[in-house]
Scaffold this motif. Structure first.
Motif, PDB file in Angstrom:
ATOM      1  N   VAL A  82       0.841  -1.202   0.000  1.00 31.34           N
ATOM      2  CA  VAL A  82       0.000   0.000   0.000  1.00 31.34           C
ATOM      3  C   VAL A  82       0.875   1.250   0.000  1.00 31.34           C
ATOM      4  O   VAL A  82       0.611   2.224  -0.729  1.00 31.34           O
ATOM      5  CB  VAL A  82      -0.946  -0.002   1.222  1.00 31.34           C
ATOM      6  N   PHE A  83       1.942   1.252   0.806  1.00 34.36           N
ATOM      7  CA  PHE A  83       2.879   2.379   0.869  1.00 34.36           C
ATOM      8  C   PHE A  83       3.510   2.621  -0.499  1.00 34.36           C
ATOM      9  O   PHE A  83       3.625   3.769  -0.961  1.00 34.36           O
ATOM     10  CB  PHE A  83       3.950   2.069   1.915  1.00 34.36           C
ATOM     11  N   SER A  84       3.898   1.566  -1.171  1.00 32.67           N
ATOM     12  CA  SER A  84       4.500   1.689  -2.514  1.00 32.67           C
ATOM     13  C   SER A  84       3.523   2.319  -3.490  1.00 32.67           C
ATOM     14  O   SER A  84       3.899   3.157  -4.315  1.00 32.67           O
ATOM     15  CB  SER A  84       4.927   0.311  -3.029  1.00 32.67           C
ATOM     16  N   GLN A 421      -5.309  -5.174   9.583  1.00 29.46           N
ATOM     17  CA  GLN A 421      -4.632  -3.898   9.809  1.00 29.46           C
ATOM     18  C   GLN A 421      -3.413  -3.770   8.909  1.00 29.46           C
ATOM     19  O   GLN A 421      -2.627  -4.699   8.749  1.00 29.46           O
ATOM     20  CB  GLN A 421      -4.222  -3.775  11.274  1.00 29.46           C
ATOM     21  N   GLY A 422      -3.272  -2.605   8.308  1.00 24.88           N
ATOM     22  CA  GLY A 422      -2.175  -2.376   7.367  1.00 24.88           C
ATOM     23  C   GLY A 422      -2.584  -2.598   5.930  1.00 24.88           C
ATOM     24  O   GLY A 422      -1.894  -2.161   5.016  1.00 24.88           O
ATOM     25  N   GLY A 423      -3.718  -3.269   5.720  1.00 22.15           N
ATOM     26  CA  GLY A 423      -4.211  -3.521   4.372  1.00 22.15           C
ATOM     27  C   GLY A 423      -5.398  -2.643   4.038  1.00 22.15           C
ATOM     28  O   GLY A 423      -6.047  -2.068   4.924  1.00 22.15           O
ATOM     29  N   GLN A 424      -5.695  -2.534   2.761  1.00 22.26           N
ATOM     30  CA  GLN A 424      -6.864  -1.796   2.296  1.00 22.26           C
ATOM     31  C   GLN A 424      -7.487  -2.559   1.136  1.00 22.26           C
ATOM     32  O   GLN A 424      -6.783  -3.183   0.348  1.00 22.26           O
ATOM     33  CB  GLN A 424      -6.487  -0.383   1.844  1.00 22.26           C
ATOM     34  N   ALA A 451     -11.403  -0.988  11.529  1.00 20.20           N
ATOM     35  CA  ALA A 451     -12.159  -1.749  10.538  1.00 20.20           C
ATOM     36  C   ALA A 451     -12.766  -0.826   9.477  1.00 20.20           C
ATOM     37  O   ALA A 451     -12.709  -1.127   8.276  1.00 20.20           O
ATOM     38  CB  ALA A 451     -13.255  -2.559  11.231  1.00 20.20           C
ATOM     39  N   PHE A 452     -13.348   0.290   9.896  1.00 20.58           N
ATOM     40  CA  PHE A 452     -13.933   1.248   8.948  1.00 20.58           C
ATOM     41  C   PHE A 452     -12.890   1.726   7.935  1.00 20.58           C
ATOM     42  O   PHE A 452     -13.179   1.842   6.748  1.00 20.58           O
ATOM     43  CB  PHE A 452     -14.498   2.457   9.717  1.00 20.58           C
ATOM     44  N   THR A 453     -11.700   2.003   8.405  1.00 19.28           N
ATOM     45  CA  THR A 453     -10.691   2.636   7.543  1.00 19.28           C
ATOM     46  C   THR A 453      -9.928   1.629   6.693  1.00 19.28           C
ATOM     47  O   THR A 453      -8.963   2.000   6.019  1.00 19.28           O
ATOM     48  CB  THR A 453      -9.716   3.469   8.395  1.00 19.28           C
TER      49      THR A 453
END
Length: 471
Positions: A82-84, A421-424, A451-453
């Motif tokens: 995600v950061f990349s 967490q850490g993923g989207q 969880a929302f984000t």
């Protein structure tokens, strides 16, 4: 010291005109970048929708254009990917960059490597996930990731650290706060800590129901109004959709068809509930009759250091890593457990590996093998090496045994929030489950906010309790 040229170059790299708060943050970041104080650290905290990722992306793009050295890190492979994506530069896991593998034997594990970088800014995203609590397992360095990260960075010549995170998210497992976002704790390392906080949701995202309600949840956290049911406002927001259980199969199928399985995730509050969802999805949506099939998504349930010995791209297979099954063959049963050989693809690293998988964890309600099961497997395999005359000899054989080192996995169509967490994902189906007032509090509100984000396009609220509706 503020360099107007550098500040303007960063602003030019932004996709929008910065707010007053963001402009102040950029001034602080610019001052940090130009400071000659080597023992300084920048802590950039920002809530969902405040533009922190856009600001950092612009900083990275500007520094890259000016030939300044940067190294991007994140706690997990998914977070690094995600950061990349938003920074435009390759990001790595913290573990991959700061540890090196020791020689195999009784003293196997990973030790802190030497920082040979010079004049380099290390930028770490999702810093709320960085733990600093040793469980007595020093497989990686001292066992305290934050300690090791700071020691590594500041042992390099003219190297410094920028930590980015959201302190409303869940802290690391078994910790009550995120140590890497605690300014006082960071100053305890002898560092001059510059803290910048973003709290204002930017105008471009005001139409988002996900961010509107995430902001409400976070404000309740800030005001300690966490012992009442959160009131979620859904009307008028196309990115929020409450759905009854009877429509769940159809909606998940539609999300899979529209955006793909990789961009859809179900988030639950327990491993047992996630297991139930995984079974239902495989049976009623994917129509998979075999226990494990090509195309299945799996989540690694425990760190594994065996199968990456000859892999240049990965040092180990991390707990929480999502993999796609390419091929399954040779299912066998040994020691009372079931195994198979599988070719799996790691999308966050773009790597394929042949591994042995233990199937017993797939459908269990526990997160991995239970302690009793792990002991049974250990002693059963150890008996095969009874001919070895020394304990060291037996352990050496055990550590090279493919069955003992089989990868523990779960299905990855539904996961707990800590695993997410850490993923989207474009589509997130959130099952809040049964909640009483006694279950409310800081932990629940942080869980709900996190969880929302995780959703970037649409959040489906499954069987949302009436107490949560803002009528």
């Amino acid at each position: 010291m503020i360099d107007t040229y550098l500040l303007q170059q960063i602003i030019k790299s932004l996709p929008y005109v910065p707010t007053e708060e963001q402009y102040g943050a950029l001034q602080a970041i610019t001052g940090f970048l130009l400071s000659r104080e080597n023992d300084s650290l920048l802590l950039l905290k920002g809530y969902a929708g405040t533009g922190k990722t856009s600001l950092l992306g612009a900083v990275v793009k500007t520094l890259t254009g000016l030939k300044q050295k940067t190294l991007l890190l994140a706690p997990t492979g998914r977070a690094a990917k995600v950061f990349s994506e938003y920074s435009g530069e390759k990001a790595y896991t913290i573990h991959r960059k700061i540890y090196r593998q020791k020689s195999f034997g009784m003293d196997s594990g990973f030790s802190l490597t030497d920082n040979l970088h010079k004049d380099t800014l290390f930028l770490v995203d999702e810093a709320s996930m960085i733990a600093n609590q040793s469980q007595g397992n020093h497989f990686f360095g001292t066992g305290c990731l934050l300690d090791d990260l700071i020691h590594f960075v500041y042992s390099g010549e003219n190297c410094r650290l920028l930590l980015l995170g959201d302190d409303a998210q869940l802290p690391p497992v078994q910790q009550i706060e995120s140590p890497a976002l605690n300014r006082d704790l960071l100053q305890g390392y002898g560092l001059h800590v510059i803290q910048v906080s973003l709290t204002q949701v930017v105008r471009q995202t005001e139409g988002s129901g996900i961010l509107f309600n995430a902001t409400r949840i976070r404000e309740a956290l800030r005001r300690n109004q966490i012992h009442l049911f959160p009131k979620l406002h859904l009307a008028g927001f196309p990115d929020l959709k409450p759905i009854p259980g009877g429509e769940l199969i159809e909606e998940i199928s539609s999300a899979y068809s529209r955006d793909g399985i990789d961009e859809t995730m179900v988030i639950c509050r327990s491993n047992k509930r996630a297991n139930s969802y995984n079974q239902g999805i495989r049976n009623r949506i994917l129509y998979r009759e075999e226990e494990l099939s090509s195309g299945d998504l799996l989540m690694v349930a425990k760190n594994n250091y065996f199968w990456t010995a000859d892999c240049k791209e990965m040092d180990f297979i991390a707990n929480g890593e999502i993999v796609r099954v390419q091929r399954v063959r040779r299912q066998t049963e040994f020691y009372g457990f079931r195994f198979c050989e599988a070719l799996v693809y790691f999308p966050d690293h773009e790597v394929e590996l042949e591994v042995k998988v233990i199937l017993d964890t797939l459908q269990s309600d526990s997160p991995a093998l239970s302690g009793e099961q792990a002991d049974t497997l250990f002693h059963s395999i150890l008996e095969d090496y009874a001919y070895e005359t020394t304990k060291a000899g037996k352990m050496k054989k055990l550590k090279a045994d493919p069955y003992y080192n089989a990868v523990q996995v779960k299905y990855a169509y539904a996961v707990t929030c800590h695993k997410a967490q850490g993923g989207q994902w474009k589509n997130v189906f959130l099952d809040i489950g049964y909640v009483t007032e006694e279950m409310l509090g800081e932990d629940f509100y942080r869980w709900l906010y996190t969880a929302f984000t995780r959703a970037t396009r649409r959040l489906y609220l499954v069987n949302l309790p009436d107490e949560f509706l803002d009528t």
